[in-house]
Design an enzyme around this catalytic site. Structure first.
Site, PDB file in Angstrom:
ATOM      1  N   GLU A   1     -21.615  25.006  26.591  1.00 41.49           N
ATOM      2  CA  GLU A   1     -21.479  26.182  27.445  1.00 41.49           C
ATOM      3  C   GLU A   1     -20.980  25.756  28.822  1.00 41.49           C
ATOM      4  O   GLU A   1     -21.502  24.791  29.367  1.00 41.49           O
ATOM      5  CB  GLU A   1     -22.823  26.904  27.599  1.00 41.49           C
ATOM      6  CG  GLU A   1     -22.646  28.223  28.330  1.00 41.49           C
ATOM      7  CD  GLU A   1     -23.942  29.026  28.479  1.00 41.49           C
ATOM      8  OE1 GLU A   1     -24.992  28.578  27.976  1.00 41.49           O
ATOM      9  OE2 GLU A   1     -23.888  30.073  29.102  1.00 41.49           O
ATOM     10  N   ALA A  15     -31.266  22.886  31.188  1.00 40.42           N
ATOM     11  CA  ALA A  15     -31.407  22.819  29.737  1.00 40.42           C
ATOM     12  C   ALA A  15     -30.391  23.742  29.097  1.00 40.42           C
ATOM     13  O   ALA A  15     -29.722  24.510  29.783  1.00 40.42           O
ATOM     14  CB  ALA A  15     -32.816  23.253  29.332  1.00 40.42           C
ATOM     15  N   GLU A  33     -28.397  35.870  30.667  1.00 42.41           N
ATOM     16  CA  GLU A  33     -29.153  35.105  31.664  1.00 42.41           C
ATOM     17  C   GLU A  33     -30.118  35.980  32.466  1.00 42.41           C
ATOM     18  O   GLU A  33     -31.278  35.609  32.665  1.00 42.41           O
ATOM     19  CB  GLU A  33     -28.208  34.326  32.586  1.00 42.41           C
ATOM     20  CG  GLU A  33     -27.381  33.255  31.878  1.00 42.41           C
ATOM     21  CD  GLU A  33     -28.210  32.266  31.068  1.00 42.41           C
ATOM     22  OE1 GLU A  33     -29.444  32.236  31.218  1.00 42.41           O
ATOM     23  OE2 GLU A  33     -27.615  31.526  30.263  1.00 42.41           O
ATOM     24  N   HIS A  37     -37.706  29.884  28.590  1.00 44.45           N
ATOM     25  CA  HIS A  37     -36.379  30.490  28.822  1.00 44.45           C
ATOM     26  C   HIS A  37     -35.415  30.132  27.687  1.00 44.45           C
ATOM     27  O   HIS A  37     -34.783  31.008  27.104  1.00 44.45           O
ATOM     28  CB  HIS A  37     -35.851  30.002  30.177  1.00 44.45           C
ATOM     29  CG  HIS A  37     -34.491  30.521  30.529  1.00 44.45           C
ATOM     30  ND1 HIS A  37     -34.296  31.585  31.369  1.00 44.45           N
ATOM     31  CD2 HIS A  37     -33.253  30.106  30.161  1.00 44.45           C
ATOM     32  CE1 HIS A  37     -33.000  31.819  31.495  1.00 44.45           C
ATOM     33  NE2 HIS A  37     -32.343  30.920  30.770  1.00 44.45           N
ATOM     34  N   GLU A  38     -35.332  28.852  27.385  1.00 43.93           N
ATOM     35  CA  GLU A  38     -34.380  28.436  26.345  1.00 43.93           C
ATOM     36  C   GLU A  38     -34.797  29.002  24.993  1.00 43.93           C
ATOM     37  O   GLU A  38     -33.968  29.431  24.204  1.00 43.93           O
ATOM     38  CB  GLU A  38     -34.273  26.904  26.271  1.00 43.93           C
ATOM     39  CG  GLU A  38     -33.913  26.211  27.591  1.00 43.93           C
ATOM     40  CD  GLU A  38     -32.732  26.806  28.330  1.00 43.93           C
ATOM     41  OE1 GLU A  38     -31.844  27.394  27.689  1.00 43.93           O
ATOM     42  OE2 GLU A  38     -32.699  26.710  29.574  1.00 43.93           O
TER      43      GLU A  38
HETATM   44  N1  B3K Z   1     -27.210  28.619  29.351  1.00 43.06           N
HETATM   45  C1  B3K Z   1     -27.461  27.364  30.010  1.00 43.06           C
HETATM   46  C2  B3K Z   1     -26.613  27.144  31.207  1.00 43.06           C
HETATM   47  C3  B3K Z   1     -25.276  26.608  30.910  1.00 43.06           C
HETATM   48  C4  B3K Z   1     -24.549  26.237  32.164  1.00 43.06           C
HETATM   49  C5  B3K Z   1     -23.164  25.828  31.873  1.00 43.06           C
HETATM   50  N2  B3K Z   1     -22.438  25.411  33.042  1.00 43.06           N
HETATM   51  C6  B3K Z   1     -28.884  27.208  30.376  1.00 43.06           C
HETATM   52  C7  B3K Z   1     -29.647  28.446  30.526  1.00 43.06           C
HETATM   53  O1  B3K Z   1     -29.398  29.284  31.353  1.00 43.06           O
HETATM   54  O2  B3K Z   1     -30.538  28.641  29.757  1.00 43.06           O
HETATM   55 ZN    ZN Z   2     -30.404  30.841  30.376  1.00 41.48          ZN
END
Ligand code: B3K
Ligand code: ZN
Length: 880
Positions: free
Chosen positions: A127, A268, A326, A303-304
């Site tokens: 990502e 993460a 997000e 969160h993840e």
């Molecule tokens: N989705 C990732 C963040 C990715 C950042 C890329 N530059 C982590 C998060 O927000 O959970």
């Molecule tokens: Zn996230």
């Protein structure tokens, strides 16, 4: 070749993809000097595409193309065009199989995007646009495919081979190599692809889902970290249970894996079934991690994990919709943290970050809406606005709908869009459809940038017994956006009587059962609300729980603030009143003569907080934290940083001298001898003691010094050890300081996460973070330019927290930062672009700072071969 030509991408140009990918078959041959990636894509033309005969275009970045075959036939170089960032094949049928072989060099990948090596292991970060650094692919989130991944590597160096989904086959190969094949049954965008290969230990646990399915939970870490996994594993299980209970979301695969890596650009990544974490955001032990780190880990693991539904099962149509996953997921993780600990403390922490950093972003040259309209480099848009303001926007929907209707809305959203790539508008629509509420005006929160300002005035009519509250909203101009429309703002309110009790909020005749708190809805530029049967002039408690991400101005007297501090039934507003009082006192001393009197009410209020153990200690611990320099700067017009620093130090000195006995008593009163616990009360106890120490050492108190040295020696946990270390570092006891810093390093030099804290404590302090000292830290054996955590803990912390030194009048701090950004830009543009942030707001500052900050930005701008990442931030800052 990676192109540095900045091209702007616009939301209005969105088109559905011309080609879809049904299935991806990947085979990775991993070697020490590179990796060969065999990709087989089952593709077809998208029936919804407007261009039914167009060429196939696949994204690529830093790839060496070895071969291309279409439906089994090798293509010669005349049949395709390799443009570096695009592979173009003019002539393809409606459905076909494309085989592409690329060669990549993970060991030379310092950008940490795509496939790279960290401490000897292979890992990925895709990502937002990292997958194109692995193979040619339509690298956009609305192309969702099923992936099968076979990894081949040397068996003794890389016994663990991981990817998304379930492992379906494994075996040995010639020359001491082996392979594992993974299959992910859920279609996903390529940004959720992940691969890990290394010599890692496996920690196992399991979780039984609400419907009785058994999930294998696995953590993979380097052997030296095998004792630091328990907290993350427990946090994971709590998250899984919570998401079932609160959102009705059950985990879908049979395995859930977490991997810790040392070199990682952010915290993460939520790759499907295989979350990859920055070591500092997942590994913890009582000995090595502070309370704050434990809490952060719990929040990030959650969160993840929550992304599995809000992000993975339902993903983003394009990167302008980033906040769809997000903002919503930050909202979900903060609800979770709030449920796991103290809700008021969690709210205070979230609002502190928002008001200090997101408001600054929203008021600066990089301001953008929660759903931006354009970007040059999407990596620059993983911002506080997308994450934190985005979460506030979801939170406001929750407030407007109430928990039941919000849950109905989220159920509908997940059900309606499962397996799809959608927009923030789809999210709002689901909330509307489930609740019957009209959120059309509310949508402006996604479109308009800038922090709304609420100017509030009131009038009490004793004779009539009425109280009128007038709220006017204004939204400041931001780059490219002027003359904004009023937004729909939930405004929670209470009114306190003279004894500090909530008055009934009677708004219409016959409203006998009037509530003690109301959520008013602002939709116009100006609203006047009338309350009836008000027997005395109330003290208003405004924007309770910080019900909207806005600035509130109201002419509170210091007396009223002190009153709210001890009486407001809303814990958040008690804290906020304390902050406002402290801000008012400190601001009034900025530039004032040294003899100027310091408000005695502040001392009295703090004494009361410190000496009454019946108060909520978690709240008290927060209330005793003075507003940070960064927040004071954010609130000021044309701030003079040195003057703000001096004023704040003066207040701190005055408080510490006036409250010396109370501080010592408070320190001694709190018993921290028991077993280390992570409850809100235990955390508050440690925090209070460490605040007391910090204040005592701020005035170089001998008794405080003895307590600190003793605490440092005796501590059985990192919070106390770090509290003592920080207090000593910031004191005038130079000999003790050097001694404890040395002892600390000797004890923990082989633990990178602790060394990062050791760097930070020094680089954040004016006493140890002078420019020469920062340069020494950068020359230290433990510093590593290739490791983002080290760069952040020295350079990032210096520029973000050691503000008096960074903003030195001679501009040396700015030039220093410009040099480091330029240097880092060659190896890791994402991190370099982040580091520029402290310079971006040059226009806000007094000319003594602003001119030199601008010069530093120009110095960066003039560097040859600037990355797109840094280019965008620097050019927008100079223009904005
Ligand atoms: N989705 C990732 C963040 C990715 C950042 C890329 N530059 C982590 C998060 O927000 O959970
Ligand atoms: Zn996230």
């Amino acid at each position: 070749m990676r192109t540095n030509q900045p091209k702007t991408t616009y939301l209005k140009d969105y088109r559905v993809p011309d080609f879809l990918v049904d299935h991806v078959d990947l085979r990775f041959e991993l070697y020490e000097d590179g990796a060969r990636v065999h990709s087989t894509l089952s593709m077809r033309r998208n029936p919804e595409s407007v261009d039914s005969r167009g060429a196939l275009e696949l994204d690529g970045d830093s790839l060496k193309l070895e071969s291309v075959a279409l439906d089994g036939d090798a293509l010669d170089t005349a049949q395709y065009e390799d443009l570096g960032d695009l592979l173009v094949i003019a002539d393809v049928p409606d459905a076909f199989e494309l085989q592409v072989v690329t060669w990549i060099e993970p060991h030379n990948n310092t950008r940490l995007e795509g496939l790279y090596k960290s401490s000897g292991m292979f890992c990925t970060q895709c990502e937002a646009e990292g997958f194109r650094c692995i193979t040619f692919f339509p690298d956009r989130p609305d192309v969702m495919a099923r992936f099968r991944t076979r990894i081949e590597a040397d068996k003794s160096s890389y016994p663990i081979l991981l990817s998304n989904g379930n492992d379906i086959e494994r075996g040995d190969l010639a020359d001491g190599r082996h392979f594992v094949t993974w299959e992910d049954p859920f279609p996903k965008p390529c940004y959720l692809f992940a691969l890990v290969a290394g010599d890692l230990v496996e920690k196992r646990d399991n979780f039984s889902t609400i419907s009785g399915r058994d999930i294998d939970l696995r953590m993979y870490v380097e052997p030296r970290n095998s004792e630091k996994c328990e907290h993350a594993m427990d946090s994971l299980k709590r998250s899984m249970r919570w998401d079932e209970e609160v959102y009705g979301r059950e985990y879908d695969l049979d395995i859930f894996m977490i991997v810790a890596v040392d070199d990682f650009n952010m915290g993460a990544m939520e790759n499907k079934g295989l979350n990859i974490f920055n070591s500092s955001c997942v590994l913890a032990s009582q000995e090595t991690a502070t309370d704050l780190a434990f809490q952060r880990i719990e929040a990030i693991v959650a969160h993840e994990y929550f992304h599995n539904w809000s992000g993975n099962r339902v993903t983003c149509r394009d990167w302008f919709q980033l906040s769809l996953k997000e903002g919503f997921t930050v909202f979900r993780d903060s609800q979770f943290s709030s449920d796991m600990g103290s809700p008021t403390v969690k709210r205070i922490e979230d609002v502190t970050l928002l008001r200090t950093a997101q408001f600054a972003e929203d008021g600066g040259p990089m301001a953008h809406p929660v759903r931006p309209a354009s970007y040059m480099e999407i990596s620059n848009f993983y911002t506080l606005t997308i994450y934190e303001k985005g979460a506030e926007v979801v939170r406001m929907i929750h407030t407007l709908l109430g928990p039941e209707l919000f849950r109905k809305g989220s159920d509908l959203y997940f059900e309606r869009h499962d397996g799809q790539a959608v927009t923030t508008d789809d999210f709002v629509k689901a909330m509307e459809d489930a609740s019957g509420r009209d959120l059309s005006q509310f949508r402006l929160w996604y479109e308009q940038a800038g922090t709304p300002v609420l100017n509030i005035s009131d009038r009490y009519d004793e004779q009539a017994g009425t109280y009128n509250l007038t709220v006017e909203q204004a939204i400041p101009d931001t780059p490219g956006q002027e003359d904004k429309r009023p937004q729909h703002i939930p405004f929670a309110l209470g009114l306190l009587d003279g004894s500090g009790n909530d008055m009934p909020l009677k708004m219409a005749d016959g409203d006998d059962d009037a509530p003690a708190e109301r959520v008013l809805e602002l939709t116009e530029t100006s609203h006047t609300f009338e309350f009836n049967d008000v027997s005395e002039r109330p003290v208003p408690s405004l924007l309770r729980q910080f019900s909207a991400p806005v600035r509130v101005t109201y002419p509170w007297t210091r007396e009223q603030l002190q009153f709210l501090m001890s009486h407001d039934s809303d814990g958040f507003n008690r804290w906020d009143a304390g902050q406002r009082l402290a801000v008012d006192v400190i601001s009034s001393l900025v530039g004032a003569p040294d003899k100027a009197e310091i408000e005695p009410r502040l001392v009295a209020a703090y004494r009361h907080l410190m000496s009454d153990p019946s108060l909520d200690q978690a709240l008290v611990a927060k209330m005793l934290q003075l507003p940070s320099e960064a927040y004071l700067i954010e609130l000021a017009d044309s701030p003079d940083v040195q003057a703000i620093h001096r004023a704040r130090e003066r207040v701190l000195t005055h408080l510490a001298i006036s409250l010396r006995e109370d501080l010592l008593a408070c320190y001694r009163r709190i018993d921290c001898t028991g077993v280390y616990e992570l409850t809100p009360v235990a955390i508050a106890g440690r925090s209070l003691r460490n605040t007391a120490l910090a204040w005592l050492l701020h005035i170089d108190d001998e008794e405080g010094r003895d307590l600190a040295v003793n605490q440092f020696r005796e501590a059985d946990n990192m919070t106390d050890r770090m509290g003592a270390l920080r207090a000593l570092v910031n004191s005038g006891f130079a000999a003790d300081r050097d001694q404890v810093l040395e002892a600390f390093y000797q004890q923990f030099s082989d633990d990178p996460q602790v060394v990062e804290q050791w760097f930070s404590v020094q680089s954040s302090s004016p006493a140890t973070g002078g420019l020469d000292q920062i340069r020494q830290l950068m020359a230290h054996e433990a510093f590593d330019w290739k490791n983002p955590n080290k760069v952040r803990s020295v350079i990032g912390v210096f520029a973000g927290q050691n503000l008096a030194t960074f903003h030195a009048a001679d501009g040396s701090g700015y030039r220093f930062l410009a040099d480091q950004v330029s240097r880092l830009d060659d190896s890791n543009p994402q991190i370099a672009a982040r580091l520029v942030t402290p310079l971006t707001r040059w226009k806000k500052f007094a000319p003594v700072h602003g001119d030199q900050m601008k010069a530093a930005l120009e110095q960066i701008r003039d560097k040859q071969g600037l990355s797109r990442d840094v280019y965008e931030v620097v050019h927008k800052s100079l223009a904005g």
